[in-house]
Write a protein that holds these residues in place. Structure first.
Motif, mmCIF file in Angstrom:
data_model
loop_
_atom_site.group_PDB
_atom_site.id
_atom_site.type_symbol
_atom_site.label_atom_id
_atom_site.label_comp_id
_atom_site.label_asym_id
_atom_site.label_seq_id
_atom_site.Cartn_x
_atom_site.Cartn_y
_atom_site.Cartn_z
ATOM 1 N N ILE A 222 -10.620 14.672 -11.482
ATOM 2 C CA ILE A 222 -10.832 14.158 -10.324
ATOM 3 C C ILE A 222 -12.218 14.843 -9.699
ATOM 4 O O ILE A 222 -12.289 16.027 -9.628
ATOM 5 N N GLU A 223 -13.351 13.945 -9.223
ATOM 6 C CA GLU A 223 -14.532 14.518 -8.783
ATOM 7 C C GLU A 223 -14.764 14.588 -7.411
ATOM 8 O O GLU A 223 -15.927 14.981 -7.173
ATOM 9 N N GLY A 224 -13.690 14.391 -6.593
ATOM 10 C CA GLY A 224 -13.993 14.359 -5.269
ATOM 11 C C GLY A 224 -13.461 13.064 -4.674
ATOM 12 O O GLY A 224 -12.963 12.186 -5.198
ATOM 13 N N GLU A 225 -13.760 13.047 -3.139
ATOM 14 C CA GLU A 225 -13.439 11.695 -2.784
ATOM 15 C C GLU A 225 -14.042 10.364 -2.992
ATOM 16 O O GLU A 225 -15.254 10.620 -3.836
ATOM 17 N N GLU A 226 -13.206 9.546 -2.986
ATOM 18 C CA GLU A 226 -13.574 8.287 -3.428
ATOM 19 C C GLU A 226 -13.667 8.000 -4.752
ATOM 20 O O GLU A 226 -14.244 7.076 -5.496
ATOM 21 N N GLN A 227 -13.100 8.797 -5.693
ATOM 22 C CA GLN A 227 -12.963 8.971 -7.250
ATOM 23 C C GLN A 227 -11.925 7.722 -7.264
ATOM 24 O O GLN A 227 -10.982 7.658 -6.536
ATOM 25 N N ARG A 228 -12.043 6.801 -8.127
ATOM 26 C CA ARG A 228 -11.142 5.713 -8.407
ATOM 27 C C ARG A 228 -10.445 5.794 -9.765
ATOM 28 O O ARG A 228 -11.132 6.215 -10.759
ATOM 29 N N LEU A 229 -9.251 5.539 -9.561
ATOM 30 C CA LEU A 229 -8.471 5.342 -10.955
ATOM 31 C C LEU A 229 -7.602 4.185 -11.103
ATOM 32 O O LEU A 229 -7.470 3.480 -10.072
ATOM 33 N N GLU A 230 -7.273 3.793 -12.254
ATOM 34 C CA GLU A 230 -6.111 2.870 -12.424
ATOM 35 C C GLU A 230 -4.983 3.468 -12.866
ATOM 36 O O GLU A 230 -5.264 4.245 -13.997
ATOM 37 N N TYR A 231 -3.988 3.110 -12.560
ATOM 38 C CA TYR A 231 -2.595 3.400 -12.996
ATOM 39 C C TYR A 231 -1.899 2.305 -13.662
ATOM 40 O O TYR A 231 -1.303 1.579 -12.932
ATOM 41 N N VAL A 232 -1.852 2.423 -14.920
ATOM 42 C CA VAL A 232 -1.213 1.096 -15.636
ATOM 43 C C VAL A 232 0.301 1.463 -15.645
ATOM 44 O O VAL A 232 0.825 2.416 -16.431
ATOM 45 N N VAL B 296 1.002 -1.159 0.030
ATOM 46 C CA VAL B 296 0.056 -0.017 -0.090
ATOM 47 C C VAL B 296 0.962 1.193 0.158
ATOM 48 O O VAL B 296 1.867 1.207 0.742
ATOM 49 N N ARG B 297 0.575 2.358 -0.748
ATOM 50 C CA ARG B 297 1.247 3.335 -0.761
ATOM 51 C C ARG B 297 0.055 4.672 -0.546
ATOM 52 O O ARG B 297 -1.086 4.532 -1.123
ATOM 53 N N GLU B 298 0.464 5.605 -0.054
ATOM 54 C CA GLU B 298 -0.251 6.992 0.103
ATOM 55 C C GLU B 298 0.441 8.160 -0.159
ATOM 56 O O GLU B 298 1.660 8.277 0.039
ATOM 57 N N ILE B 299 0.029 8.892 -1.028
ATOM 58 C CA ILE B 299 0.465 10.215 -1.569
ATOM 59 C C ILE B 299 -0.628 11.321 -1.134
ATOM 60 O O ILE B 299 -1.646 11.146 -1.675
ATOM 61 N N GLN B 300 0.119 12.514 -0.630
ATOM 62 C CA GLN B 300 -0.616 13.718 -0.947
ATOM 63 C C GLN B 300 -0.055 14.638 -1.693
ATOM 64 O O GLN B 300 1.127 14.507 -2.053
ATOM 65 N N ILE B 301 -0.846 15.021 -2.556
ATOM 66 C CA ILE B 301 -0.663 15.740 -3.839
ATOM 67 C C ILE B 301 -1.384 17.061 -4.042
ATOM 68 O O ILE B 301 -2.692 16.986 -3.724
ATOM 69 N N ASP B 302 -1.031 18.101 -4.379
ATOM 70 C CA ASP B 302 -1.698 19.207 -4.717
ATOM 71 C C ASP B 302 -2.668 18.989 -5.897
ATOM 72 O O ASP B 302 -2.471 18.494 -6.680
ATOM 73 N N SER B 303 -3.922 19.564 -5.810
ATOM 74 C CA SER B 303 -5.183 19.398 -6.828
ATOM 75 C C SER B 303 -4.652 20.200 -7.919
ATOM 76 O O SER B 303 -5.311 19.992 -9.064
ATOM 77 N N ASP B 304 -3.945 21.172 -7.995
ATOM 78 C CA ASP B 304 -3.407 21.630 -9.307
ATOM 79 C C ASP B 304 -2.221 21.048 -9.891
ATOM 80 O O ASP B 304 -1.723 21.563 -10.980
ATOM 81 N N GLU C 111 -10.091 14.811 0.540
ATOM 82 C CA GLU C 111 -9.699 16.174 -0.141
ATOM 83 C C GLU C 111 -9.321 17.111 1.105
ATOM 84 O O GLU C 111 -10.107 17.288 2.087
ATOM 85 N N ILE C 112 -8.191 17.857 1.046
ATOM 86 C CA ILE C 112 -7.865 18.456 2.211
ATOM 87 C C ILE C 112 -7.902 20.172 1.664
ATOM 88 O O ILE C 112 -6.909 20.536 1.031
ATOM 89 N N PRO C 113 -9.062 20.792 2.140
ATOM 90 C CA PRO C 113 -8.805 22.219 1.749
ATOM 91 C C PRO C 113 -7.983 23.106 2.393
ATOM 92 O O PRO C 113 -7.646 22.867 3.550
ATOM 93 N N GLY C 114 -7.600 24.297 1.748
ATOM 94 C CA GLY C 114 -6.695 25.289 2.268
ATOM 95 C C GLY C 114 -5.439 24.865 2.535
ATOM 96 O O GLY C 114 -4.566 25.678 2.980
ATOM 97 N N GLN C 115 -4.874 23.848 2.010
ATOM 98 C CA GLN C 115 -3.610 23.420 2.032
ATOM 99 C C GLN C 115 -2.771 23.381 0.570
ATOM 100 O O GLN C 115 -3.598 22.866 -0.182
ATOM 101 N N HIS C 116 -1.762 23.693 0.340
ATOM 102 C CA HIS C 116 -0.990 23.281 -1.008
ATOM 103 C C HIS C 116 0.411 22.778 -0.774
ATOM 104 O O HIS C 116 0.823 22.810 0.386
ATOM 105 N N LEU C 117 0.973 21.983 -1.662
ATOM 106 C CA LEU C 117 2.338 21.521 -1.618
ATOM 107 C C LEU C 117 2.735 21.623 -3.006
ATOM 108 O O LEU C 117 2.127 21.850 -4.029
ATOM 109 N N ASP C 118 4.136 22.167 -2.909
ATOM 110 C CA ASP C 118 4.822 22.239 -4.041
ATOM 111 C C ASP C 118 5.213 20.882 -4.817
ATOM 112 O O ASP C 118 5.232 20.921 -6.190
ATOM 113 N N GLU C 119 5.520 20.020 -3.807
ATOM 114 C CA GLU C 119 5.734 18.543 -4.577
ATOM 115 C C GLU C 119 5.072 17.397 -3.908
ATOM 116 O O GLU C 119 4.644 17.520 -2.674
ATOM 117 N N PRO C 120 4.633 16.522 -4.639
ATOM 118 C CA PRO C 120 3.877 15.509 -3.808
ATOM 119 C C PRO C 120 4.872 14.727 -2.663
ATOM 120 O O PRO C 120 5.894 14.823 -2.760
#
Length: 188
Positions: A87-97, A16-24, A113-122
């Motif tokens: 991405i339409e919101g929480e629980e959006q599903r994707l596959e990464y080939v 398992v992996r988790e990534i936090q990434i900016d919506s932009d 979704e974490i509003p009000g926060q930003h990251l320059d890098e994932p």
């Protein structure tokens, strides 16, 4: 806004992996973060698919525009498509080939979704288990027929040269060459 995206593999238990990434950020930024989290080189034609609740694939986000889609079909390219566009919101599903030759993929789920926060890098916020091999190796038996083990068959054993050129009952006297004439100046 940030997305917290979790992904797993159906090939490796406990991965398992988790990534936090900016919506932009772009899908290319997400792709690179996924590859980095798994220690994979960035040398494959990876792609994303947006999926519904049943993991059925819909829109594809490709590494490069291959120009293979129909005129009516939208083409999304990773470097040009921001996560927030698709991405339409929480629980959006994707596959990464990650292995395009064998269509092997990771299953991604936008967990938060974490509003009000930003990251320059994932940022990789969770990393558990070993990632599967990026590219499945083909299992080719390249042993030469002369060194084949006794009692085993080889491709040459199955070769029937009586039918190599077609039906064994072919008679060259039945061949009508007039149906195969070429006129001058015509390529053949």
């Amino acid at each position: 806004m940030l997305y917290r995206i979790k992904f797993i593999s159906d090939e490796v238990d406990g991965f398992v992996r988790e990534i936090q990434i900016d919506s932009d950020a772009t899908f290319l930024d997400l792709s690179r973060a996924i590859l980095k989290s798994c220690n994979y080189p960035d040398d494959q034609m990876t792609s994303f698919y947006l999926c519904n609740e049943e993991w059925e694939r819909h829109e594809q986000v490709t590494r490069e525009d291959m120009g293979a889609g129909s005129v009516d079909e939208d083409i999304y390219v990773m470097a040009d498509t921001r996560l927030s566009e698709l991405i339409e919101g929480e629980e959006q599903r994707l596959e990464y080939v990650f292995d395009p030759f064998a269509d092997r993929c990771f299953y991604l789920d936008v967990k938060e979704e974490i509003p009000g926060q930003h990251l320059d890098e994932p940022v990789i916020t969770r990393s558990k288990g070993d990632a599967p091999k990026q590219i499945e190796e083909l299992d080719l038996d390249l042993e030469a027929p002369a060194t084949a083990k006794k009692g085993t068959s080889t491709a040459d054993d199955d070769f029937d040269d009586t039918n190599f050129y077609g039906d064994a009952s072919f008679d060259s006297e039945d061949f009508d060459p007039e149906g195969f004439e070429f006129s001058e100046g015509q390529p053949y």
